[in-house]
Write a protein that holds these residues in place. Structure first.
Motif, PDB file in Angstrom:
ATOM      1  N   GLN A  81      20.869 -16.597  20.806  1.00 30.00           N
ATOM      2  CA  GLN A  81      20.268 -16.478  22.227  1.00 30.00           C
ATOM      3  C   GLN A  81      20.435 -18.063  22.687  1.00 30.00           C
ATOM      4  N   ASP A  82      20.007 -18.002  23.987  1.00 31.76           N
ATOM      5  CA  ASP A  82      20.134 -19.372  24.555  1.00 31.76           C
ATOM      6  C   ASP A  82      19.102 -20.421  24.232  1.00 31.76           C
ATOM      7  N   ILE A  83      19.571 -21.854  24.568  1.00 30.21           N
ATOM      8  CA  ILE A  83      18.429 -22.864  24.304  1.00 30.21           C
ATOM      9  C   ILE A  83      18.309 -23.036  25.731  1.00 30.21           C
ATOM     10  N   SER A  84      17.046 -22.864  26.203  1.00 33.43           N
ATOM     11  CA  SER A  84      16.328 -23.278  27.439  1.00 33.43           C
ATOM     12  C   SER A  84      15.746 -24.461  27.181  1.00 33.43           C
ATOM     13  N   CYS A  85      16.114 -25.643  27.388  1.00 29.97           N
ATOM     14  CA  CYS A  85      15.633 -26.854  26.830  1.00 29.97           C
ATOM     15  C   CYS A  85      13.969 -27.062  27.261  1.00 29.97           C
ATOM     16  N   ARG A 117       9.747 -22.603  27.358  1.00 29.46           N
ATOM     17  CA  ARG A 117       9.279 -21.924  26.131  1.00 29.46           C
ATOM     18  C   ARG A 117       9.760 -20.623  26.301  1.00 29.46           C
ATOM     19  N   CYS A 118      10.900 -20.464  25.855  1.00 33.81           N
ATOM     20  CA  CYS A 118      11.474 -18.889  25.846  1.00 33.81           C
ATOM     21  C   CYS A 118      12.865 -19.181  24.773  1.00 33.81           C
ATOM     22  N   SER A 119      13.251 -18.146  24.416  1.00 36.04           N
ATOM     23  CA  SER A 119      14.425 -17.896  23.792  1.00 36.04           C
ATOM     24  C   SER A 119      14.099 -18.994  22.546  1.00 36.04           C
ATOM     25  N   ILE A 120      15.111 -19.640  22.157  1.00 34.72           N
ATOM     26  CA  ILE A 120      15.033 -20.377  20.716  1.00 34.72           C
ATOM     27  C   ILE A 120      13.920 -21.428  20.648  1.00 34.72           C
ATOM     28  N   VAL A 148      23.406 -23.415  26.732  1.00 38.80           N
ATOM     29  CA  VAL A 148      22.378 -24.479  26.723  1.00 38.80           C
ATOM     30  C   VAL A 148      21.911 -24.508  28.269  1.00 38.80           C
ATOM     31  N   LEU A 149      20.753 -24.360  28.501  1.00 43.41           N
ATOM     32  CA  LEU A 149      20.348 -24.233  30.037  1.00 43.41           C
ATOM     33  C   LEU A 149      19.276 -25.601  30.111  1.00 43.41           C
ATOM     34  N   SER A 150      19.046 -26.264  31.128  1.00 42.88           N
ATOM     35  CA  SER A 150      18.153 -27.292  31.382  1.00 42.88           C
ATOM     36  C   SER A 150      16.703 -26.509  31.228  1.00 42.88           C
ATOM     37  N   THR A 151      16.512 -25.418  31.907  1.00 39.96           N
ATOM     38  CA  THR A 151      15.246 -24.747  31.773  1.00 39.96           C
ATOM     39  C   THR A 151      15.898 -23.336  31.881  1.00 39.96           C
ATOM     40  N   HIS A 152      15.005 -22.298  31.617  1.00 43.16           N
ATOM     41  CA  HIS A 152      15.304 -20.750  31.938  1.00 43.16           C
ATOM     42  C   HIS A 152      15.457 -20.564  33.265  1.00 43.16           C
ATOM     43  N   THR A 153      16.018 -19.502  33.726  1.00 45.48           N
ATOM     44  CA  THR A 153      16.355 -19.338  34.967  1.00 45.48           C
ATOM     45  C   THR A 153      15.376 -18.859  36.054  1.00 45.48           C
ATOM     46  N   MET A 154      14.317 -18.901  35.854  1.00 48.51           N
ATOM     47  CA  MET A 154      13.022 -18.875  36.671  1.00 48.51           C
ATOM     48  C   MET A 154      12.772 -19.926  37.287  1.00 48.51           C
ATOM     49  N   PHE A 155      13.327 -21.221  36.816  1.00 52.95           N
ATOM     50  CA  PHE A 155      12.837 -22.355  37.773  1.00 52.95           C
ATOM     51  C   PHE A 155      14.067 -22.496  38.866  1.00 52.95           C
ATOM     52  N   GLY A 197      18.437 -11.984  21.515  1.00 51.13           N
ATOM     53  CA  GLY A 197      17.422 -11.992  22.820  1.00 51.13           C
ATOM     54  C   GLY A 197      18.356 -12.101  23.985  1.00 51.13           C
ATOM     55  N   TYR A 198      17.985 -12.840  25.008  1.00 49.41           N
ATOM     56  CA  TYR A 198      18.747 -13.195  26.106  1.00 49.41           C
ATOM     57  C   TYR A 198      20.186 -13.472  25.895  1.00 49.41           C
ATOM     58  N   LEU A 199      21.220 -12.520  26.278  1.00 49.63           N
ATOM     59  CA  LEU A 199      22.657 -13.057  26.384  1.00 49.63           C
ATOM     60  C   LEU A 199      22.938 -13.092  27.841  1.00 49.63           C
ATOM     61  N   LEU A 253      16.476  -5.971  37.475  1.00 47.59           N
ATOM     62  CA  LEU A 253      17.358  -6.677  36.567  1.00 47.59           C
ATOM     63  C   LEU A 253      17.155  -8.307  36.966  1.00 47.59           C
ATOM     64  N   TYR A 254      17.212  -9.187  35.947  1.00 45.66           N
ATOM     65  CA  TYR A 254      17.199 -10.498  36.448  1.00 45.66           C
ATOM     66  C   TYR A 254      18.221 -10.806  37.234  1.00 45.66           C
ATOM     67  N   ALA A 255      17.859 -11.780  38.342  1.00 48.79           N
ATOM     68  CA  ALA A 255      19.018 -12.109  39.262  1.00 48.79           C
ATOM     69  C   ALA A 255      20.453 -12.579  38.680  1.00 48.79           C
ATOM     70  N   PHE A 263       2.673 -14.555  32.147  1.00 44.31           N
ATOM     71  CA  PHE A 263       3.599 -16.033  31.870  1.00 44.31           C
ATOM     72  C   PHE A 263       4.877 -15.568  31.452  1.00 44.31           C
ATOM     73  N   HIS A 264       5.739 -16.454  31.701  1.00 46.63           N
ATOM     74  CA  HIS A 264       7.110 -16.206  31.396  1.00 46.63           C
ATOM     75  C   HIS A 264       7.241 -16.526  29.770  1.00 46.63           C
ATOM     76  N   GLY A 265       8.253 -15.830  29.086  1.00 53.63           N
ATOM     77  CA  GLY A 265       8.486 -15.965  27.926  1.00 53.63           C
ATOM     78  C   GLY A 265       7.654 -15.266  26.922  1.00 53.63           C
ATOM     79  N   THR A 266       6.536 -14.498  27.140  1.00 54.10           N
ATOM     80  CA  THR A 266       5.881 -13.850  26.291  1.00 54.10           C
ATOM     81  C   THR A 266       6.484 -12.623  25.642  1.00 54.10           C
ATOM     82  N   GLY A 267       7.748 -12.081  26.265  1.00 51.83           N
ATOM     83  CA  GLY A 267       8.322 -11.242  25.429  1.00 51.83           C
ATOM     84  C   GLY A 267       9.190 -11.792  24.328  1.00 51.83           C
ATOM     85  N   ASP A 268       9.861 -13.001  24.504  1.00 49.33           N
ATOM     86  CA  ASP A 268      10.317 -13.597  23.357  1.00 49.33           C
ATOM     87  C   ASP A 268       9.368 -13.985  22.271  1.00 49.33           C
ATOM     88  N   LEU A 269       8.025 -14.437  22.682  1.00 46.26           N
ATOM     89  CA  LEU A 269       7.076 -14.896  21.649  1.00 46.26           C
ATOM     90  C   LEU A 269       6.725 -13.475  20.880  1.00 46.26           C
TER      91      LEU A 269
HETATM   92  O1  PXL Z   1      12.859 -15.015  28.364  1.00 46.51           O
HETATM   93  C1  PXL Z   1      14.033 -14.293  28.710  1.00 46.51           C
HETATM   94  C2  PXL Z   1      14.967 -15.496  29.027  1.00 46.51           C
HETATM   95  C3  PXL Z   1      15.506 -16.140  28.285  1.00 46.51           C
HETATM   96  N1  PXL Z   1      16.631 -17.138  28.407  1.00 46.51           N
HETATM   97  C4  PXL Z   1      16.767 -17.308  29.648  1.00 46.51           C
HETATM   98  C5  PXL Z   1      16.311 -16.711  30.732  1.00 46.51           C
HETATM   99  C6  PXL Z   1      15.256 -15.829  30.517  1.00 46.51           C
HETATM  100  C7  PXL Z   1      14.367 -15.081  31.323  1.00 46.51           C
HETATM  101  O2  PXL Z   1      14.695 -15.130  32.521  1.00 46.51           O
HETATM  102  O3  PXL Z   1      16.489 -16.981  32.073  1.00 46.51           O
HETATM  103  C8  PXL Z   1      18.003 -18.587  30.155  1.00 46.51           C
END
Ligand code: PXL
Length: 280
Positions: free
Chosen positions: A8-12, A15-18, A39-46, A78-80, A115-117, A211-217
């Motif tokens: 899965q991705d690293i959202s730096c 608190r989600c994915s890796i 690698v993302l600076s943050t996940h995509t909800m920022f 996880g997130y692809l 669906l996520y944007a 909260f965001h990321g609880t699915g990954d948790l």
């Molecule tokens: O938590 C799922 C997730 C993981 N990684 C990225 C995301 C999201 C959900 O939006 O944007 C990059």
């Protein structure tokens, strides 16, 4: 010690994915290797974020592991980021999947009926192919509808959930777990059905905050539990109790919800709950 690999991705930050999978699975006593897909600076909800796609690293990294003879007791996705990454992950399963290892797929792509944007409407069909190769899939209700073409409903009974679970099994996976199931106000939980017809459900109190990321948790904890030898029902219940504890621990946080839950303070509790369930 068991070794798993998570793709899965690293959202730096956020608190989600890796950044969730690695600490949680390690704390549960399972080696957690990673194959970062982006690698993302943050996940995509920022509001502002950067993305560097790492699709071109999946094959050379896999080649090196194969040359080294590295094997995995579990493979967890996880997130692809794209349909192309879904195809690469299917190839990874073909290379590293064995009859005695576990493939767990969290088709993280949607919530609350949407669906996520970041994805277009062709993406769920590609994710369905990833799910087809899994032992266990863990979609929420929105994801289950997008994967199977079922109608998304917010009001439903047990027959609707059973139908969704049956449709998910038709994708080809061995066990389908639906998350975010609720039959009565104030209660939230999970339900599963496997190929042999075995079913199970578990409910906790519904926490008012989301909260965001609880699915990954949740998925990371389920994988850790199963790898440590819990049966699936026990792992699902442990993960639900842990996520509730994390949400409760974050209730007084002043940070926005997209920063995720403060799971760090609950890691000792997770270790205690895991040991207790292992003793039973
Ligand atoms: O938590 C799922 C997730 C993981 N990684 C990225 C995301 C999201 C959900 O939006 O944007 C990059």
């Amino acid at each position: 010690m068991k070794r798993i690999i998570t793709l899965q991705d690293i959202s730096c930050v956020g608190r989600c994915s890796i950044t969730v999978a690695l600490p949680v699975i390690s704390a549960m006593g399972v080696e957690c290797g990673i194959l970062p897909t982006a690698v993302l600076s943050t996940h995509t909800m920022f509001k502002t974020f950067t993305v560097k796609d790492l699709s071109d690293q999946i094959e050379p990294i896999s080649d090196a592991w194969e040359t080294e003879g590295i094997t995995f007791d579990g493979i967890y996705t996880g997130y692809l980021a794209s349909g192309d990454q879904c195809r690469q992950v299917c190839e990874f399963f073909d290379r590293f999947g064995r009859t005695d290892n576990l493939v767990l797929v969290d088709p993280a792509m949607a919530d609350n009926g949407k669906l996520y944007a970041a994805f277009d409407e062709r993406f769920p069909a590609e994710m369905a192919k990833v799910c087809a190769k899994a032992d266990i899939i863990l979609p929420n209700i929105t994801e289950a509808c997008l994967l199977t073409g079922a109608e998304y409903r917010t009001e439903y009974g047990e027959a609707y959930i059973r139908d969704l679970l049956e449709r998910l099994l038709e994708l080809g996976c061995r066990t389908a777990v639906l998350t975010g199931v609720s039959y009565e106000p104030g209660k939230l939980g999970v339900a599963y059905l496997d190929r042999s017809g075995k079913d199970f459900s578990y409910f906790t109190r519904r926490c008012p905050q989301s909260f965001h990321g609880t699915g990954d948790l949740y998925s990371s904890t389920v994988l850790g539990g199963v790898m440590r030898g819990l049966d699936l029902g026990d792992a699902l219940a442990l993960a639900a109790d842990f996520v509730v504890a994390c949400i409760e621990a974050s209730a007084s946080s002043t940070e926005p919800r997209w920063y995720g839950v403060e799971f760090e303070s609950q890691i000792p509790l997770l270790c205690r709950m895991l040991e207790e369930r292992l003793k039973k």
